[in-house]
Write a protein that holds these residues in place. Sequence first.
Motif, short mmCIF file in Angstrom:
data_model
loop_
_atom_site.label_atom_id
_atom_site.label_comp_id
_atom_site.label_asym_id
_atom_site.label_seq_id
_atom_site.Cartn_x
_atom_site.Cartn_y
_atom_site.Cartn_z
N GLU A 213 -0.71 -13.52 59.42
CA GLU A 213 -0.19 -12.55 60.38
C GLU A 213 -0.34 -11.11 59.89
O GLU A 213 0.43 -10.22 60.28
CB GLU A 213 1.29 -12.84 60.69
CG GLU A 213 1.55 -14.25 61.21
CD GLU A 213 3.03 -14.55 61.39
OE1 GLU A 213 3.83 -13.60 61.42
OE2 GLU A 213 3.37 -15.74 61.47
N ARG A 214 -1.32 -10.88 59.03
CA ARG A 214 -1.50 -9.54 58.46
C ARG A 214 -2.01 -8.58 59.51
O ARG A 214 -3.01 -8.85 60.17
CB ARG A 214 -2.46 -9.58 57.28
CG ARG A 214 -2.69 -8.22 56.62
CD ARG A 214 -3.70 -8.27 55.52
NE ARG A 214 -3.24 -9.05 54.38
CZ ARG A 214 -3.93 -9.20 53.26
NH1 ARG A 214 -5.13 -8.62 53.14
NH2 ARG A 214 -3.45 -9.93 52.27
N PRO A 215 -1.37 -7.42 59.67
CA PRO A 215 -1.86 -6.43 60.63
C PRO A 215 -3.21 -5.86 60.20
O PRO A 215 -3.57 -5.90 59.01
CB PRO A 215 -0.78 -5.34 60.61
CG PRO A 215 0.42 -6.00 60.00
CD PRO A 215 -0.11 -7.01 59.03
N ALA A 216 -3.94 -5.33 61.14
CA ALA A 216 -5.24 -4.74 60.84
C ALA A 216 -5.08 -3.47 60.02
O ALA A 216 -4.01 -2.84 59.98
CB ALA A 216 -5.96 -4.43 62.15
N ASN A 217 -6.15 -3.10 59.34
CA ASN A 217 -6.18 -1.87 58.56
C ASN A 217 -5.78 -0.68 59.44
O ASN A 217 -6.28 -0.51 60.55
CB ASN A 217 -7.59 -1.67 58.01
CG ASN A 217 -7.71 -0.41 57.17
OD1 ASN A 217 -6.81 -0.07 56.41
ND2 ASN A 217 -8.83 0.27 57.30
N GLY A 218 -4.87 0.14 58.92
CA GLY A 218 -4.41 1.33 59.64
C GLY A 218 -3.25 1.09 60.58
O GLY A 218 -2.84 2.01 61.30
N SER A 219 -2.70 -0.11 60.58
CA SER A 219 -1.61 -0.44 61.50
C SER A 219 -0.29 0.18 61.06
O SER A 219 0.01 0.31 59.87
CB SER A 219 -1.41 -1.96 61.60
OG SER A 219 -2.51 -2.58 62.21
N PHE A 220 0.52 0.54 62.07
CA PHE A 220 1.91 0.94 61.86
C PHE A 220 2.76 -0.13 62.54
O PHE A 220 2.58 -0.42 63.73
CB PHE A 220 2.19 2.31 62.48
CG PHE A 220 1.56 3.44 61.73
CD1 PHE A 220 2.28 4.13 60.77
CD2 PHE A 220 0.24 3.81 61.96
CE1 PHE A 220 1.71 5.18 60.06
CE2 PHE A 220 -0.34 4.85 61.26
CZ PHE A 220 0.38 5.54 60.31
N VAL A 221 3.67 -0.70 61.78
CA VAL A 221 4.44 -1.85 62.27
C VAL A 221 5.92 -1.48 62.37
O VAL A 221 6.60 -1.29 61.35
CB VAL A 221 4.27 -3.07 61.33
CG1 VAL A 221 5.03 -4.27 61.87
CG2 VAL A 221 2.80 -3.41 61.16
N LYS A 222 6.41 -1.38 63.58
CA LYS A 222 7.83 -1.09 63.81
C LYS A 222 8.63 -2.37 63.60
O LYS A 222 8.27 -3.45 64.10
CB LYS A 222 8.03 -0.59 65.24
CG LYS A 222 9.48 -0.27 65.58
CD LYS A 222 9.61 0.14 67.05
CE LYS A 222 11.05 0.43 67.44
NZ LYS A 222 11.17 0.76 68.89
N VAL A 223 9.71 -2.25 62.85
CA VAL A 223 10.60 -3.39 62.59
C VAL A 223 11.98 -3.03 63.13
O VAL A 223 12.62 -2.09 62.65
CB VAL A 223 10.70 -3.73 61.10
CG1 VAL A 223 11.54 -4.98 60.89
CG2 VAL A 223 9.31 -3.91 60.48
N THR A 224 12.43 -3.78 64.13
CA THR A 224 13.71 -3.46 64.77
C THR A 224 14.55 -4.71 64.93
O THR A 224 14.02 -5.82 65.06
CB THR A 224 13.47 -2.80 66.15
OG1 THR A 224 14.71 -2.39 66.70
CG2 THR A 224 12.77 -3.76 67.11
N THR A 225 15.85 -4.54 64.91
CA THR A 225 16.79 -5.65 65.06
C THR A 225 17.81 -5.29 66.13
O THR A 225 18.37 -4.19 66.12
CB THR A 225 17.51 -5.97 63.74
OG1 THR A 225 16.54 -6.29 62.74
CG2 THR A 225 18.49 -7.12 63.90
#
Length: 236
Positions: A213-225
């Motif tokens: 599940e690795r994001p692509a190069n250059g990805s920004f991953v928002k983590v919210t709960t």
Amino acid sequence: MSKPTVVVWGGAGALGQEIVSELKKENATVISVDLRANSAADQSVVIKSDGTKEDAQSVLDAVQKVVINGVDALICVAGGFEMGSFNSPDIFAQLEKMYAFNVRSSFASSWVASHTLNANGLLVLTGAWGAFNKPTPFLSAYGAAKAATHHLTTSLAASTSDFKQGVSVVCMLPVMLDTPMNRSSAGPNDKFDDWTPLNHIASLISKWTKGQERPANGSFVKVTTQSGETSTSLVQ
């Protein structure tokens, strides 16, 4: 990937300890980098400050002494947070602190990664959703430092020569992490079930280091709960 080798920069902090523990459960070889040692890691590199040139060189030397076949992932979760309006008399001291904690640690860890990451490796930097393409009027120094980290991510991801082939540079954007420090400064209306548990981040990082599940190069991953349910989403 069998038994990956992972460097956790900030490995003795609250989130770093959780990541080191999770990676060890998954049979990774883990090197912790921080201002103090983490005995749970296979190797601890204790640095003197927060990402100076001397720190970076000492980490590189230490890693190259113990790692023969390179590093599969470098995870930078070092950082710091501080409130502060721009006209505060303490703003310059806050700027220096936020620059050291957030920008220098990101630069130093990325520099080490550029010398040690294997092909198809992973570099994770830690940004902040609250400072992602938006103003931070009550977090001036913190927002500026995190914005610099976001820019660094984009620049590194666009590089064609600084890393080996297939390396992914990814930036995490937590909304709010459930750390002891954040709890100590919580307000009466804060809802802890809207804060992201550290073990969720650690599990996510563990998957990424194994290529799952690795994001692509250059990805920004928002983590919210929200209400105890944590989700991730890719943002532009």
